[in-house]
Design a protein around this motif. Structure first.
Motif, PDB file in Angstrom:
ATOM      1  N   GLN A  25      -6.207  -9.828 -52.186  1.00  0.00           N
ATOM      2  CA  GLN A  25      -5.579  -9.858 -50.870  1.00  0.00           C
ATOM      3  C   GLN A  25      -6.622  -9.450 -49.835  1.00  0.00           C
ATOM      4  OE1 GLN A  25      -2.379 -10.806 -50.231  1.00  0.00           O
ATOM      5  NE2 GLN A  25      -2.417 -11.410 -52.367  1.00  0.00           N
ATOM      6  N   PRO A  26      -6.578 -10.058 -48.659  1.00  0.00           N
ATOM      7  CA  PRO A  26      -7.524  -9.649 -47.648  1.00  0.00           C
ATOM      8  C   PRO A  26      -7.314  -8.177 -47.316  1.00  0.00           C
ATOM      9  CG  PRO A  26      -5.990 -11.309 -46.794  1.00  0.00           C
ATOM     10  CD  PRO A  26      -5.669 -11.077 -48.226  1.00  0.00           C
ATOM     11  N   HIS A  27      -8.390  -7.451 -47.175  1.00  0.00           N
ATOM     12  CA  HIS A  27      -8.319  -6.022 -46.900  1.00  0.00           C
ATOM     13  C   HIS A  27      -9.068  -5.752 -45.612  1.00  0.00           C
ATOM     14  CE1 HIS A  27      -8.035  -1.783 -47.577  1.00  0.00           C
ATOM     15  NE2 HIS A  27      -9.332  -1.659 -47.539  1.00  0.00           N
ATOM     16  N   SER A  28      -8.365  -5.222 -44.655  1.00  0.00           N
ATOM     17  CA  SER A  28      -8.978  -5.033 -43.357  1.00  0.00           C
ATOM     18  C   SER A  28      -9.851  -3.791 -43.301  1.00  0.00           C
ATOM     19  CB  SER A  28      -7.905  -4.938 -42.268  1.00  0.00           C
ATOM     20  OG  SER A  28      -7.285  -3.676 -42.314  1.00  0.00           O
ATOM     21  N   GLY A  29      -9.681  -2.878 -44.248  1.00  0.00           N
ATOM     22  CA  GLY A  29     -10.432  -1.640 -44.181  1.00  0.00           C
ATOM     23  C   GLY A  29      -9.713  -0.564 -43.393  1.00  0.00           C
ATOM     24  N   PHE A  30      -8.676  -0.928 -42.676  1.00  0.00           N
ATOM     25  CA  PHE A  30      -7.864   0.034 -41.947  1.00  0.00           C
ATOM     26  C   PHE A  30      -6.637   0.375 -42.784  1.00  0.00           C
ATOM     27  CE2 PHE A  30      -9.945  -2.001 -38.217  1.00  0.00           C
ATOM     28  CZ  PHE A  30     -10.501  -0.864 -37.650  1.00  0.00           C
ATOM     29  N   THR A  31      -6.166   1.615 -42.662  1.00  0.00           N
ATOM     30  CA  THR A  31      -4.952   2.011 -43.369  1.00  0.00           C
ATOM     31  C   THR A  31      -3.754   1.322 -42.730  1.00  0.00           C
ATOM     32  OG1 THR A  31      -4.486   3.882 -41.921  1.00  0.00           O
ATOM     33  CG2 THR A  31      -5.946   4.299 -43.830  1.00  0.00           C
ATOM     34  N   ALA A  32      -2.624   1.365 -43.436  1.00  0.00           N
ATOM     35  CA  ALA A  32      -1.395   0.782 -42.895  1.00  0.00           C
ATOM     36  C   ALA A  32      -1.013   1.473 -41.581  1.00  0.00           C
ATOM     37  CB  ALA A  32      -0.267   0.893 -43.913  1.00  0.00           C
ATOM     38  N   GLU A  33      -1.190   2.785 -41.525  1.00  0.00           N
ATOM     39  CA  GLU A  33      -0.876   3.527 -40.296  1.00  0.00           C
ATOM     40  C   GLU A  33      -1.783   3.088 -39.146  1.00  0.00           C
ATOM     41  OE1 GLU A  33      -0.522   8.127 -38.665  1.00  0.00           O
ATOM     42  OE2 GLU A  33      -1.796   7.707 -40.399  1.00  0.00           O
ATOM     43  N   ASP A  48     -12.246  -9.106 -40.027  1.00  0.00           N
ATOM     44  CA  ASP A  48     -12.268  -7.690 -40.397  1.00  0.00           C
ATOM     45  C   ASP A  48     -12.231  -6.767 -39.188  1.00  0.00           C
ATOM     46  OD1 ASP A  48     -12.279  -8.143 -43.094  1.00  0.00           O
ATOM     47  OD2 ASP A  48     -14.458  -8.060 -43.296  1.00  0.00           O
ATOM     48  N   GLN A  49     -12.168  -7.330 -38.007  1.00  0.00           N
ATOM     49  CA  GLN A  49     -12.126  -6.496 -36.812  1.00  0.00           C
ATOM     50  C   GLN A  49     -10.816  -6.700 -36.071  1.00  0.00           C
ATOM     51  OE1 GLN A  49     -15.635  -7.948 -34.851  1.00  0.00           O
ATOM     52  NE2 GLN A  49     -14.531  -9.489 -33.712  1.00  0.00           N
ATOM     53  N   TRP A  50     -10.526  -5.827 -35.142  1.00  0.00           N
ATOM     54  CA  TRP A  50      -9.328  -5.921 -34.315  1.00  0.00           C
ATOM     55  C   TRP A  50      -9.777  -5.856 -32.875  1.00  0.00           C
ATOM     56  CZ3 TRP A  50      -3.951  -5.182 -35.884  1.00  0.00           C
ATOM     57  CH2 TRP A  50      -3.788  -5.192 -37.279  1.00  0.00           C
ATOM     58  N   GLU A  51      -9.154  -6.659 -32.011  1.00  0.00           N
ATOM     59  CA  GLU A  51      -9.499  -6.622 -30.597  1.00  0.00           C
ATOM     60  C   GLU A  51      -8.253  -6.801 -29.753  1.00  0.00           C
ATOM     61  OE1 GLU A  51     -10.997 -10.949 -29.242  1.00  0.00           O
ATOM     62  OE2 GLU A  51     -12.354  -9.944 -30.638  1.00  0.00           O
ATOM     63  N   PHE A  52      -8.375  -6.367 -28.510  1.00  0.00           N
ATOM     64  CA  PHE A  52      -7.253  -6.523 -27.604  1.00  0.00           C
ATOM     65  C   PHE A  52      -6.901  -7.985 -27.490  1.00  0.00           C
ATOM     66  CE2 PHE A  52      -7.580  -2.296 -25.496  1.00  0.00           C
ATOM     67  CZ  PHE A  52      -6.238  -1.986 -25.534  1.00  0.00           C
ATOM     68  N   GLY A  53      -5.618  -8.299 -27.481  1.00  0.00           N
ATOM     69  CA  GLY A  53      -5.151  -9.668 -27.304  1.00  0.00           C
ATOM     70  C   GLY A  53      -5.335 -10.107 -25.867  1.00  0.00           C
ATOM     71  N   ILE A  54      -5.145 -11.391 -25.619  1.00  0.00           N
ATOM     72  CA  ILE A  54      -5.370 -11.968 -24.297  1.00  0.00           C
ATOM     73  C   ILE A  54      -4.582 -11.237 -23.217  1.00  0.00           C
ATOM     74  CG2 ILE A  54      -4.968 -14.038 -22.905  1.00  0.00           C
ATOM     75  CD1 ILE A  54      -5.818 -15.661 -25.360  1.00  0.00           C
ATOM     76  N   ALA A  55      -3.326 -10.918 -23.475  1.00  0.00           N
ATOM     77  CA  ALA A  55      -2.495 -10.278 -22.452  1.00  0.00           C
ATOM     78  C   ALA A  55      -2.945  -8.851 -22.165  1.00  0.00           C
ATOM     79  CB  ALA A  55      -1.033 -10.282 -22.889  1.00  0.00           C
ATOM     80  N   ARG A 155     -13.441 -10.125 -17.619  1.00  0.00           N
ATOM     81  CA  ARG A 155     -12.693  -9.273 -18.526  1.00  0.00           C
ATOM     82  C   ARG A 155     -13.595  -8.336 -19.307  1.00  0.00           C
ATOM     83  NH1 ARG A 155     -14.395 -13.691 -21.000  1.00  0.00           N
ATOM     84  NH2 ARG A 155     -14.661 -13.724 -23.254  1.00  0.00           N
ATOM     85  N   VAL A 156     -12.959  -7.361 -19.944  1.00  0.00           N
ATOM     86  CA  VAL A 156     -13.604  -6.513 -20.942  1.00  0.00           C
ATOM     87  C   VAL A 156     -12.718  -6.527 -22.175  1.00  0.00           C
ATOM     88  CG1 VAL A 156     -14.245  -4.153 -21.558  1.00  0.00           C
ATOM     89  CG2 VAL A 156     -14.814  -5.028 -19.297  1.00  0.00           C
ATOM     90  N   VAL A 157     -13.336  -6.670 -23.320  1.00  0.00           N
ATOM     91  CA  VAL A 157     -12.624  -6.688 -24.589  1.00  0.00           C
ATOM     92  C   VAL A 157     -13.077  -5.476 -25.400  1.00  0.00           C
ATOM     93  CG1 VAL A 157     -12.194  -8.018 -26.689  1.00  0.00           C
ATOM     94  CG2 VAL A 157     -12.526  -9.207 -24.522  1.00  0.00           C
ATOM     95  N   ILE A 158     -12.108  -4.791 -26.001  1.00  0.00           N
ATOM     96  CA  ILE A 158     -12.395  -3.644 -26.864  1.00  0.00           C
ATOM     97  C   ILE A 158     -12.195  -4.097 -28.305  1.00  0.00           C
ATOM     98  CG2 ILE A 158     -11.756  -1.280 -27.468  1.00  0.00           C
ATOM     99  CD1 ILE A 158     -10.482  -1.155 -24.607  1.00  0.00           C
ATOM    100  N   ILE A 159     -13.207  -3.863 -29.139  1.00  0.00           N
ATOM    101  CA  ILE A 159     -13.187  -4.314 -30.529  1.00  0.00           C
ATOM    102  C   ILE A 159     -13.395  -3.105 -31.431  1.00  0.00           C
ATOM    103  CG2 ILE A 159     -14.335  -5.775 -32.237  1.00  0.00           C
ATOM    104  CD1 ILE A 159     -15.288  -7.454 -29.723  1.00  0.00           C
TER     105      ILE A 159
END
Length: 166
Positions: A25-33, A48-55, A155-159
Motif C-alpha cells: 500500500q502506498p505509505h505517505s510517511g505521515f501518521t494517520a493523525e 509523498d508530499q502534501w501541499e495546500f490545495g488551490i483554494a 501565490r505561495v504554496v506550503i509543502i
C-alpha cells in the motif's frame, strides 16, 4: 535426463506453493493523525508530499509581498496545528505572474515566500526548519493572459514531506 525433469518439477511445485504477499500500500510517511490534521487545515496529498490545495493558497496583489492580518492569523493556526502533530518543517515556494522582468519576479516571489515563512515561525515553527524558495513566473497554474489567471499565479504554496527539512 530424469534428474533434470525432477528438478524442474520441484521448482515449478515450489513456485506454485509460494505465498504471494499483497501489493504494498502506498505509505505517505505521515501518521494517520498527521494526515487527518493536514486534511483538516487544507493540505492535499501529492505523491509523498502534501501541499495546500488551490483554494487555500496565499494569493497576493500585483507587485505585493505583504500578508494581510487574516492571512497571518491563518498561518499561525496552520503552524500550530502542524507542530502539535510533530510536523516541524516545510518548504515555502513563492510565485508571481509574468508581469515585470524575470529578475524582479524572482526577488518578489522570494519575498512572498519569506513573508509566509516568517508568519509560520510566528505560529511556532522554527524558522531554520523552513526552506524558502522564490520561483518567479516559471510555474504558472493558470494562463497569464487574463487578470484572473495572473491573480491565481501570484501565490505561495506550503509543502510538507515526511523527511526532515534541514
Amino acid at each position: 535426463m530424469s534428474r533434470l525433469k525432477l528438478a524442474l518439477f520441484a521448482l515449478i511445485f515450489l513456485a506454485a506453493c509460494r505465498t504471494v504477499p499483497p501489493p504494498a500500500q502506498p505509505h505517505s510517511g505521515f501518521t494517520a493523525e498527521q494526515q487527518a490534521v493536514l486534511r483538516q487545515i487544507g493540505f492535499q496529498p501529492k505523491g509523498d508530499q502534501w501541499e495546500f490545495g488551490i483554494a487555500d493558497r496565499f494569493l497576493f496583489a500585483t507587485d505585493e509581498s505583504r500578508l494581510m492580518a487574516a492571512q497571518k492569523d491563518s498561518l499561525a493556526h496552520t503552524a500550530t496545528a502542524l507542530v502539535n502533530v510533530g510536523i516541524v518543517s516545510a518548504r515555502v515556494e513563492g510565485h508571481t505572474d509574468n508581469t515585470g522582468t524575470a529578475r524582479h519576479n524572482e526577488k518578489l516571489s522570494l519575498e512572498r515566500a519569506a513573508a509566509v515563512a516568517d508568519a509560520l515561525a510566528q505560529g511556532g515553527m522554527q524558522r531554520n526548519r523552513l526552506i524558502v524558495r522564490g520561483l518567479g513566473f516559471r510555474f504558472p497554474v493558470e494562463s497569464n493572459a487574463t487578470p484572473e489567471g495572473r491573480r491565481e499565479n501570484r501565490r505561495v504554496v506550503i509543502i510538507v514531506t515526511p523527511e526532515a527539512v534541514a
